[in-house]
Design an enzyme around this catalytic site. Sequence first.
Site, short mmCIF file in Angstrom:
data_model
loop_
_atom_site.label_atom_id
_atom_site.label_comp_id
_atom_site.label_asym_id
_atom_site.label_seq_id
_atom_site.Cartn_x
_atom_site.Cartn_y
_atom_site.Cartn_z
N LYS A 141 0.87 -1.18 0.00
CA LYS A 141 0.00 0.00 0.00
C LYS A 141 0.90 1.22 0.00
O LYS A 141 2.04 1.16 0.46
CB LYS A 141 -0.89 0.01 1.25
CG LYS A 141 -2.12 0.85 1.11
CD LYS A 141 -3.25 0.10 0.42
CE LYS A 141 -4.43 1.02 0.13
NZ LYS A 141 -5.60 0.27 -0.35
N ASP A 157 -6.96 4.37 -4.61
CA ASP A 157 -7.63 4.21 -3.32
C ASP A 157 -8.25 5.58 -3.02
O ASP A 157 -8.47 6.37 -3.96
CB ASP A 157 -6.62 3.77 -2.23
CG ASP A 157 -7.30 3.34 -0.93
OD1 ASP A 157 -7.89 2.24 -0.92
OD2 ASP A 157 -7.27 4.08 0.06
P1 NDP Z 1 -13.15 7.57 -2.55
O1 NDP Z 1 -12.08 8.56 -2.37
O2 NDP Z 1 -13.74 7.35 -3.90
O3 NDP Z 1 -14.36 7.85 -1.53
C1 NDP Z 1 -14.17 7.91 -0.16
C2 NDP Z 1 -15.46 8.34 0.51
O4 NDP Z 1 -15.30 8.25 1.91
C3 NDP Z 1 -15.84 9.77 0.21
O5 NDP Z 1 -17.22 9.88 0.21
C4 NDP Z 1 -15.22 10.54 1.37
O6 NDP Z 1 -15.90 11.76 1.66
C5 NDP Z 1 -15.43 9.54 2.49
N1 NDP Z 1 -14.39 9.69 3.52
C6 NDP Z 1 -13.03 9.61 3.35
N2 NDP Z 1 -12.39 9.83 4.50
C7 NDP Z 1 -13.35 10.02 5.41
C8 NDP Z 1 -13.34 10.28 6.80
N3 NDP Z 1 -12.18 10.36 7.47
N4 NDP Z 1 -14.53 10.44 7.43
C9 NDP Z 1 -15.72 10.34 6.77
N5 NDP Z 1 -15.79 10.11 5.45
C10 NDP Z 1 -14.63 9.94 4.80
O7 NDP Z 1 -12.55 6.18 -1.99
P2 NDP Z 1 -12.98 4.70 -2.31
O8 NDP Z 1 -14.45 4.60 -2.46
O9 NDP Z 1 -12.12 4.18 -3.39
O10 NDP Z 1 -12.52 3.95 -0.98
C11 NDP Z 1 -13.37 3.84 0.16
C12 NDP Z 1 -12.85 2.74 1.09
O11 NDP Z 1 -12.80 1.50 0.36
C13 NDP Z 1 -11.44 2.94 1.62
O12 NDP Z 1 -11.36 2.35 2.91
C14 NDP Z 1 -10.58 2.14 0.65
O13 NDP Z 1 -9.36 1.74 1.22
C15 NDP Z 1 -11.50 0.95 0.42
N6 NDP Z 1 -11.23 0.20 -0.80
C16 NDP Z 1 -11.28 0.80 -2.03
C17 NDP Z 1 -11.05 0.06 -3.17
C18 NDP Z 1 -11.22 0.64 -4.53
O14 NDP Z 1 -11.19 -0.14 -5.50
N7 NDP Z 1 -11.43 1.92 -4.71
C19 NDP Z 1 -10.65 -1.36 -3.08
C20 NDP Z 1 -10.74 -1.91 -1.75
C21 NDP Z 1 -10.97 -1.14 -0.66
P3 NDP Z 1 -15.55 13.12 0.83
O15 NDP Z 1 -16.20 12.96 -0.50
O16 NDP Z 1 -16.13 14.22 1.66
O17 NDP Z 1 -14.05 13.17 0.74
#
Ligand code: NDP
Length: 451
Positions: free
Chosen positions: A130, A170
């Site tokens: 990562k 991510d």
């Molecule tokens: P994105 O950046 O597309 O979206 C993240 C979302 O979570 C946004 O809505 C963001 O809000 C919100 N968010 C981020 N940090 C916080 C926080 N500290 N408190 C509250 N809300 C928060 O990320 P992904 O959808 O790609 O990833 C989401 C999760 O899934 C992560 O844990 C990632 O590691 C995991 N994941 C992702 C994969 C992928 O293929 N993308 C694969 C496997 C796991 P805002 O819009 O306001 O920033």
Amino acid sequence: MAVKDHVNFEQFMAGVERRNPHQTEFVQAVREVAEDIFEFIADKEKYHEFQILRRIAEPDRVISFRVCWEDDKGNIRVQRGWRVQNNNSIGPYKGGLRFHPSVNESVLKFLAFEQTFKNSLTGLPMGGAKGGANFNPKGKSEHEIMRFCQSFMTELYRHVGADVDVPAGDIGVGAREIGFMFGQYKRITNQFTGVLTGKGLEYGGSLVRTEATGYGAVYFLDNMLKHRGNDIVGKTAVISGAGNVATHAAEKILQLGGKVVTLSDSQGFIHDPDGMTQEKIDWVKHQKTVVRGSLSDYLKEFKGARWYAGDRPWGVTCDVALPCATQNELNGNDARKLIENGCIAVCEGANMPTDLDGMRVFKEAGICFAPGKASNAGGVAVSGLEMSQNSERLSWDEATLQDRLRSIMRGIHDRCLEYGEKEDGTVDYVRGANIAGFVKVADAMIAYGVV
Ligand code: NDP
């Protein structure tokens, strides 16, 4: 051969804490896995003798570097970048890059550790890594993002490669950032190789990669429910997040006949009792990836919804819950609220969104609980298929990839059953995923001897 002394679980964890001071997320992730592994290896001398868990819980290497870039006003800005290469016993290092102000070494070490087990569970040949930076993409111009990504890759390129380490996206790293980084890698090395996944379709990307994590999580949920003689049809789902994982999970719930009543972002959550339609989900995707604005604007577009500023959606009544935003976003109190309101299944789309207390509550309540390392593995699985397509210099069609994703998620579910099914027929998916993920990596490490 003489049987050597072994440390017990608490001694092992004391050592992890001593060696990783202040790295709470990393220690939490190791504790969650080690509890199950210690029980499993109690009568398996070879895993003790080779100190397998001790070695998996120590990354192969942690690379940390300075990232300088120039903002639009001409100020020089300095960020810190990392790549944590945890373990490459079963394949090249593989795992996403996160750009977020909360990124630090502990967070990336926890994610790389988790990734090792997750990648093993997919059945594909991928090790765990990562990376990322404490860079906040919010409010930055397109040019600033480009300059940052180029500077980041100017150091990272020497540590990655199609057969060495293949990063992906991510939080904060989507198709745009992958494009900038791939372009810079190609410029520096003059090589067009599959060094990153999540690429655009025009330059080596794979169909279904964008949707894979969210869709895969819902396939996993469906498998869990079906194993209990139930399914998603007519179920009300509460989802957190509004990013890649959350919006695609919402879309798949809808396609399988369920109803989605919440999404959230870092400012709060939206409750739409009428349920979200594809049109509403498409608006959220556009708002987050193109406008890059707040989810609260949903109220201006669609009637009947409410916005809860600074709150999380776990108090909303539902049948199933999918935490899809970030780590430690669901604690013991949230878990108790969900159970009281009749939730029968929780499926993690994010990495480690449920804290240890929350996991205990779900376990005691006996509801279906899928840990992210199993249920969100669809994304990295299709990344693995992107690597295969790049190696072949071919692109597979959508139907093939959708089929592969579905069958990989079923395979992960069944691997969890192998080690997690109890005599009364219920399944401890956490234990199942931890042990199934561990065994493949551990056996490969034993084959290599002490390296
Ligand atoms: P994105 O950046 O597309 O979206 C993240 C979302 O979570 C946004 O809505 C963001 O809000 C919100 N968010 C981020 N940090 C916080 C926080 N500290 N408190 C509250 N809300 C928060 O990320 P992904 O959808 O790609 O990833 C989401 C999760 O899934 C992560 O844990 C990632 O590691 C995991 N994941 C992702 C994969 C992928 O293929 N993308 C694969 C496997 C796991 P805002 O819009 O306001 O920033």
